[in-house]
Scaffold this motif. Structure first.
Motif, mmCIF file in Angstrom:
data_model
loop_
_atom_site.group_PDB
_atom_site.id
_atom_site.type_symbol
_atom_site.label_atom_id
_atom_site.label_comp_id
_atom_site.label_asym_id
_atom_site.label_seq_id
_atom_site.Cartn_x
_atom_site.Cartn_y
_atom_site.Cartn_z
ATOM 1 N N ILE A 108 8.462 -4.305 5.788
ATOM 2 C CA ILE A 108 8.008 -3.216 4.908
ATOM 3 C C ILE A 108 8.011 -3.683 3.457
ATOM 4 O O ILE A 108 7.035 -3.466 2.723
ATOM 5 C CB ILE A 108 8.891 -1.956 5.088
ATOM 6 N N MET A 109 9.091 -4.335 3.025
ATOM 7 C CA MET A 109 9.172 -4.795 1.640
ATOM 8 C C MET A 109 8.118 -5.865 1.342
ATOM 9 O O MET A 109 7.554 -5.904 0.248
ATOM 10 C CB MET A 109 10.573 -5.322 1.332
ATOM 11 N N THR A 169 3.202 -7.130 -1.434
ATOM 12 C CA THR A 169 1.833 -7.654 -1.441
ATOM 13 C C THR A 169 0.869 -6.615 -1.990
ATOM 14 O O THR A 169 -0.016 -6.937 -2.788
ATOM 15 C CB THR A 169 1.409 -8.077 -0.021
ATOM 16 N N ALA A 170 1.048 -5.364 -1.575
ATOM 17 C CA ALA A 170 0.188 -4.292 -2.083
ATOM 18 C C ALA A 170 0.332 -4.160 -3.593
ATOM 19 O O ALA A 170 -0.666 -4.029 -4.317
ATOM 20 C CB ALA A 170 0.540 -2.969 -1.399
ATOM 21 N N ASN A 185 -0.617 1.094 -5.264
ATOM 22 C CA ASN A 185 0.605 1.876 -5.313
ATOM 23 C C ASN A 185 1.344 1.727 -3.985
ATOM 24 O O ASN A 185 0.722 1.677 -2.924
ATOM 25 C CB ASN A 185 0.227 3.337 -5.573
ATOM 26 N N ALA A 186 2.672 1.698 -4.014
ATOM 27 C CA ALA A 186 3.463 1.552 -2.784
ATOM 28 C C ALA A 186 3.229 2.729 -1.844
ATOM 29 O O ALA A 186 3.080 2.547 -0.629
ATOM 30 C CB ALA A 186 4.946 1.425 -3.116
ATOM 31 N N TYR A 187 3.166 3.945 -2.407
ATOM 32 C CA TYR A 187 2.936 5.131 -1.576
ATOM 33 C C TYR A 187 1.576 5.044 -0.889
ATOM 34 O O TYR A 187 1.455 5.313 0.312
ATOM 35 C CB TYR A 187 3.017 6.402 -2.430
ATOM 36 N N GLU A 188 0.567 4.656 -1.645
ATOM 37 C CA GLU A 188 -0.785 4.526 -1.092
ATOM 38 C C GLU A 188 -0.813 3.470 0.013
ATOM 39 O O GLU A 188 -1.444 3.665 1.058
ATOM 40 C CB GLU A 188 -1.745 4.138 -2.222
ATOM 41 N N ALA A 189 -0.118 2.371 -0.190
ATOM 42 C CA ALA A 189 -0.087 1.298 0.808
ATOM 43 C C ALA A 189 0.576 1.767 2.096
ATOM 44 O O ALA A 189 0.059 1.538 3.194
ATOM 45 C CB ALA A 189 0.651 0.092 0.243
ATOM 46 N N ASP A 209 -4.734 -3.184 6.651
ATOM 47 C CA ASP A 209 -5.317 -4.376 6.035
ATOM 48 C C ASP A 209 -6.171 -4.078 4.802
ATOM 49 O O ASP A 209 -6.835 -4.974 4.288
ATOM 50 C CB ASP A 209 -6.125 -5.146 7.076
ATOM 51 N N PHE A 210 -6.133 -2.846 4.286
ATOM 52 C CA PHE A 210 -6.955 -2.501 3.126
ATOM 53 C C PHE A 210 -6.562 -3.325 1.899
ATOM 54 O O PHE A 210 -7.388 -3.580 1.028
ATOM 55 C CB PHE A 210 -6.868 -1.008 2.811
ATOM 56 N N ILE A 211 -5.334 -3.791 1.832
ATOM 57 C CA ILE A 211 -4.895 -4.550 0.651
ATOM 58 C C ILE A 211 -5.496 -5.954 0.621
ATOM 59 O O ILE A 211 -5.462 -6.619 -0.403
ATOM 60 C CB ILE A 211 -3.358 -4.649 0.556
ATOM 61 N N PHE A 212 -6.061 -6.404 1.743
ATOM 62 C CA PHE A 212 -6.634 -7.752 1.807
ATOM 63 C C PHE A 212 -8.146 -7.744 1.631
ATOM 64 O O PHE A 212 -8.764 -8.778 1.738
ATOM 65 C CB PHE A 212 -6.256 -8.407 3.131
ATOM 66 N N GLU A 213 -8.729 -6.594 1.384
ATOM 67 C CA GLU A 213 -10.181 -6.500 1.251
ATOM 68 C C GLU A 213 -10.638 -6.855 -0.130
ATOM 69 O O GLU A 213 -9.982 -6.786 -1.081
ATOM 70 C CB GLU A 213 -10.657 -5.087 1.602
#
Length: 147
Positions: free
Chosen positions: A116-117, A122-123, A129-133, A143-147
């Protein structure tokens, strides 16, 4: 070397000029290869593998010479940071967690916490934002953070 790299990055360059690169390398090697450095050192404190005593400064100079490629990697590749502060910051939260709670109760719990951390870190580095991630991960789109 750090200042030369920072100036090159400010100018939008992706590498150091030939002159600055070799000047930096030559300066570093001059520090570790000075003739007579063993003669002018203060009283040695530490023993070497073969029984000779060594001073900490001499040991540092030898490490710089032996690991020149690793030490200078940040001027070869501008994606490599000068220091490892980010890695230390990433590990700091784990240390705080263990200090507050004493320890992790199970190895599986520790692994879940690290996953999780790592994901939240990475996000954050990608500007999310951590909440959004976490919300996107739970909703099935991790995987949205890798787009």
């Amino acid at each position: 070397m750090k200042k030369a790299k920072e100036k090159a990055v400010e100018k939008g360059k992706d590498s150091l000029s030939y002159y600055h690169y070799h000047k930096s390398i030559r300066s570093m090697m001059n520090l570790s290869n000075r003739p007579g450095r063993k003669i002018h050192l203060p009283k040695p404190r530490r023993k070497n593998v073969d029984g000779r005593k060594k001073e900490k400064i001499l040991a540092l100079a030898e490490r710089l010479a032996n690991y020149k490629a690793s030490v200078c990697l940040f001027i070869h590749n501008f994606h490599v940071p000068f220091d490892n502060n980010q890695a230390e910051r990433d590990l700091r939260m784990i240390k705080v967690k263990t200090k507050v709670s004493g320890c992790f109760r199970t190895e599986e719990g520790a692994r879940d916490y690290l996953k999780i951390m790592s994901y939240v870190g990475t996000a954050h580095k990608q500007g999310y934002n951590a909440y959004e991630a976490i919300r996107n991960a739970i909703s099935g789109h991790p995987d949205f953070i890798f787009e």
